[in-house]
Enzyme design. Structure first.
Site, PDB file in Angstrom:
ATOM      1  N   GLY A 211       0.918  -1.258  -0.089  1.00 45.15           N
ATOM      2  CA  GLY A 211       0.050   0.020   0.047  1.00 45.15           C
ATOM      3  C   GLY A 211       0.878   1.331   0.090  1.00 45.15           C
ATOM      4  N   SER A 212       0.412   2.358   0.765  1.00 46.86           N
ATOM      5  CA  SER A 212       1.176   3.547   0.626  1.00 46.86           C
ATOM      6  C   SER A 212       2.120   3.566   1.543  1.00 46.86           C
ATOM      7  CB  SER A 212      -0.061   4.797   1.190  1.00 46.86           C
ATOM      8  OG  SER A 212      -0.329   4.310   2.263  1.00 46.86           O
ATOM      9  N   VAL A 213       3.017   4.703   1.080  1.00 40.09           N
ATOM     10  CA  VAL A 213       4.357   4.872   1.986  1.00 40.09           C
ATOM     11  C   VAL A 213       3.854   5.577   3.249  1.00 40.09           C
ATOM     12  CG1 VAL A 213       6.333   6.155   2.269  1.00 40.09           C
ATOM     13  CG2 VAL A 213       5.756   5.494   0.185  1.00 40.09           C
ATOM     14  N   GLY A 215       0.820   4.925   4.923  1.00 42.93           N
ATOM     15  CA  GLY A 215       0.250   3.664   5.728  1.00 42.93           C
ATOM     16  C   GLY A 215       1.093   2.645   6.146  1.00 42.93           C
ATOM     17  N   GLY A 216       2.239   2.182   5.327  1.00 41.25           N
ATOM     18  CA  GLY A 216       3.047   1.244   5.314  1.00 41.25           C
ATOM     19  C   GLY A 216       4.088   1.678   6.682  1.00 41.25           C
ATOM     20  N   GLU A 235       5.518  -3.277   0.941  1.00 38.46           N
ATOM     21  CA  GLU A 235       5.906  -2.892  -0.446  1.00 38.46           C
ATOM     22  C   GLU A 235       5.171  -1.600  -0.435  1.00 38.46           C
ATOM     23  OE1 GLU A 235       4.835  -5.492  -3.764  1.00 38.46           O
ATOM     24  OE2 GLU A 235       4.716  -3.470  -4.566  1.00 38.46           O
ATOM     25  N   CYS A 272       2.220  -0.778  -8.603  1.00 37.15           N
ATOM     26  CA  CYS A 272       3.447  -0.426  -8.263  1.00 37.15           C
ATOM     27  C   CYS A 272       4.540  -0.348  -9.112  1.00 37.15           C
ATOM     28  CB  CYS A 272       3.877  -1.366  -7.104  1.00 37.15           C
ATOM     29  SG  CYS A 272       3.677  -2.974  -7.453  1.00 37.15           S
TER      30      CYS A 272
END
Ligand code: NAP
Length: 477
Positions: A211-213, A215-216, A235, A272
């Site tokens: 997912g997103s930077v 959130g991750g 990722e 991605c």
């Protein structure tokens, strides 16, 4: 739009407790299972998904807005992934057995007999992706690789396709039960709080995320700040730069422009691996031709409202960069191409270029081939980096080392959006492409994320774990 008849309320605290307790119970049963048993469970899931394909495709198309043909191809990939991981589990390759016999004359000091083999970490929590409702969702690669490794899996549904997630979970649970997998092998949870609570729970031993930077990173920090920190394989974001040398631009500008336009708009650019930035010589015609091709493509309905809002912000921010020029699109969810001078990127050390998820990309035009190397040095890490060059191309040769340090996959005269599920393809890269650059999240190698090595010293072969014993030659230790 999520299907209201299938979407249940968020997982309650009581339900989560029961799920985690069952996963913990299942962990020891799975540790004792054979690779062949796990392969049969994975194959049962693949067969069940194939059997329910029509219904699952209807749900996926309605919730994700992705084209049915693309989703159908994704189901093929998902079923193939399950088979690929099944083969890896039954072959014993995931155990990575190393056997060294005792050696009284070994250097420095006598060596005991040693057998090293991988063992499963325990229950794995998976935060699924929005952009691959099958291949990176409930029965996707993280699920398949963790089960192949011998770990129970708790999947946190992506809010972009809750109805599909719930129905896929029913299909997976039914198939596993029918195939004889232990109770607790798989569970499905829903909701932000239950996801975080599961990540903090000591019974969860590793986590996968796509997912997103933002959130991750938030979830990675939670995993790392636990009293017992656990591996977190995220990722996140990737720019996937494509460098076009002067020789390649001279030889095939039109072909490169057409390939670029197709690659950034494939699946609505929600990949991605989308090439988010192309570096090409000024005046080569690539920018104009790519702009004309992108302008022909209709606006896209993106996966979720959140992604639609982020796309609007992303294209606005790219269009507002110093010296930027919108070459195509620029409004709503229209496919968008923005030209940015090399000087802008070099002046801010590359920080202006961030992934804009969706059908948008940046073209940086350079005047002097020396600028290519300077741009390559300021761009951040990615999953992929690509060169379009010609044979014996000195500019391409000068970039090879830099691209290898920038990305997990470097591509010659191609596009990063095609990904093969196989052993030699590495789908990973330094942060922020992933939170752990040593492993990828596609193919048999991705199962190593859920395993750790154990060495058995002077251990009788007949007392080794059943799976390890089957792969050790007694005469070799
Ligand atoms: P996301 O917003 O990062 O969410 C992914 C998952 O993580 C969801 O289940 C989400 O749950 C959960 N989550 C995120 N932040 C959280 C937090 N702080 N606490 C608890 N749970 C959290 O990703 P997305 O909605 O799928 O896609 C949005 C963006 O992710 C895209 O715009 C794109 O930039 C990126 N993306 C990247 C890839 C990739 O392959 N690298 C793939 C898809 C998307 P809730 O929504 O329930 O909060």
């Amino acid at each position: 739009m999520n299907n209201p008849s299938l979407v249940s309320a968020d997982t309650t605290a009581g339900e989560l407790e029961a799920i985690l307790s069952a996963a913990q119970e299942a962990a020891s049963a799975l540790r004792d299972s054979t690779g062949s048993e796990r392969a049969s469970w994975l194959r049962a899931v693949g067969t069940a998904i194939d059997e329910e394909r029509a219904e699952l495709l209807d749900l996926a198309a309605a919730e994700s807005h992705l084209a049915r043909a693309a989703l159908d191809a994704e189901v093929n990939r998902t079923v193939f992934q399950l088979e690929h991981l099944a083969q890896a589990a039954e072959s014993g390759e995931l155990l990575r057995v190393l056997a060294e016999p005792a050696d009284a004359d070994y250097a420095v000091a006598a060596r005991p007999s040693l057998v090293q083999a991988m063992t499963p970490l325990g229950p794995v929590l998976v935060f699924t992706a929005s952009n691959f409702p099958f291949a990176f969702s409930v029965a996707g690669n993280d699920f398949a690789s963790a089960l192949a490794a011998g770990c129970p899996v708790v999947v946190k549904a992506n809010p972009g396709h809750l109805g599909l997630s719930a129905r896929t979970a029913e299909v997976v649970s039914g198939a596993l039960a029918k195939a004889g997998a232990p109770e607790g092998t798989f569970a499905h949870i829903q909701g932000v709080e239950p996801g975080v609570a599961a990540l903090r729970d000591p019974r969860i031993k590793a986590c996968g995320f796509t997912g997103s930077v933002a959130g991750g990173r938030a979830l990675f920090d939670i995993a790392a700040s636990r009293p017992d920190p656990i591996p977190f394989y995220g990722e996140l974001g990737s720019l996937n730069p494509v460098f076009v040398t002067p020789a390649a631009a001279t030889a095939r500008a039109e072909e490169i422009a057409a390939g670029f336009a197709a690659s950034i708009t494939f699946r609505g650019g929600q990949l991605c691996t989308k090439p988010g930035v192309l570096i090409a010589p000024e005046g080569s015609g690539i920018l104009d031709s790519a702009g004309a091709a992108v302008a022909e493509i209709e606006p896209v309905t993106l996966l979720t409202d959140r992604i639609t809002d982020a796309f609007a912000e992303g294209t606005k921010s790219l269009s507002g960069l110093p010296g930027a020029r919108v070459v195509a699109g620029g409004a709503g969810t229209s496919p968008t191409l923005v030209a940015v001078p090399a000087a802008t990127v070099l002046a801010d050390g590359g920080s202006s270029l961030e992934e804009c998820f969706g059908p948008a990309a940046v073209v940086i035009e350079y005047r002097d081939p020396a600028e290519i190397g300077a741009i390559a040095r300021v761009l951040g890490p990615s999953l992929t980096a690509t060169i379009h060059g010609e044979p014996a191309d000195a500019v391409a040769e000068s970039l090879v080392d830099r691209l290898g340090s920038l990305a997990g996959r470097v591509i010659w005269n191609g596009w990063p959006t095609g990904v093969s599920v196989t052993r030699a393809l590495h789908h990973g890269g330094p942060y922020p492409a992933t939170t752990s650059p040593t492993y990828g999240s596609i193919g048999a190698g991705s199962a190593q994320r859920w395993l750790r090595p154990v060495t058995y010293q002077n251990w009788p072969v007949e007392l080794l774990p059943r799976e390890v014993r089957a792969h050790v030659d007694p005469s070799a230790v």
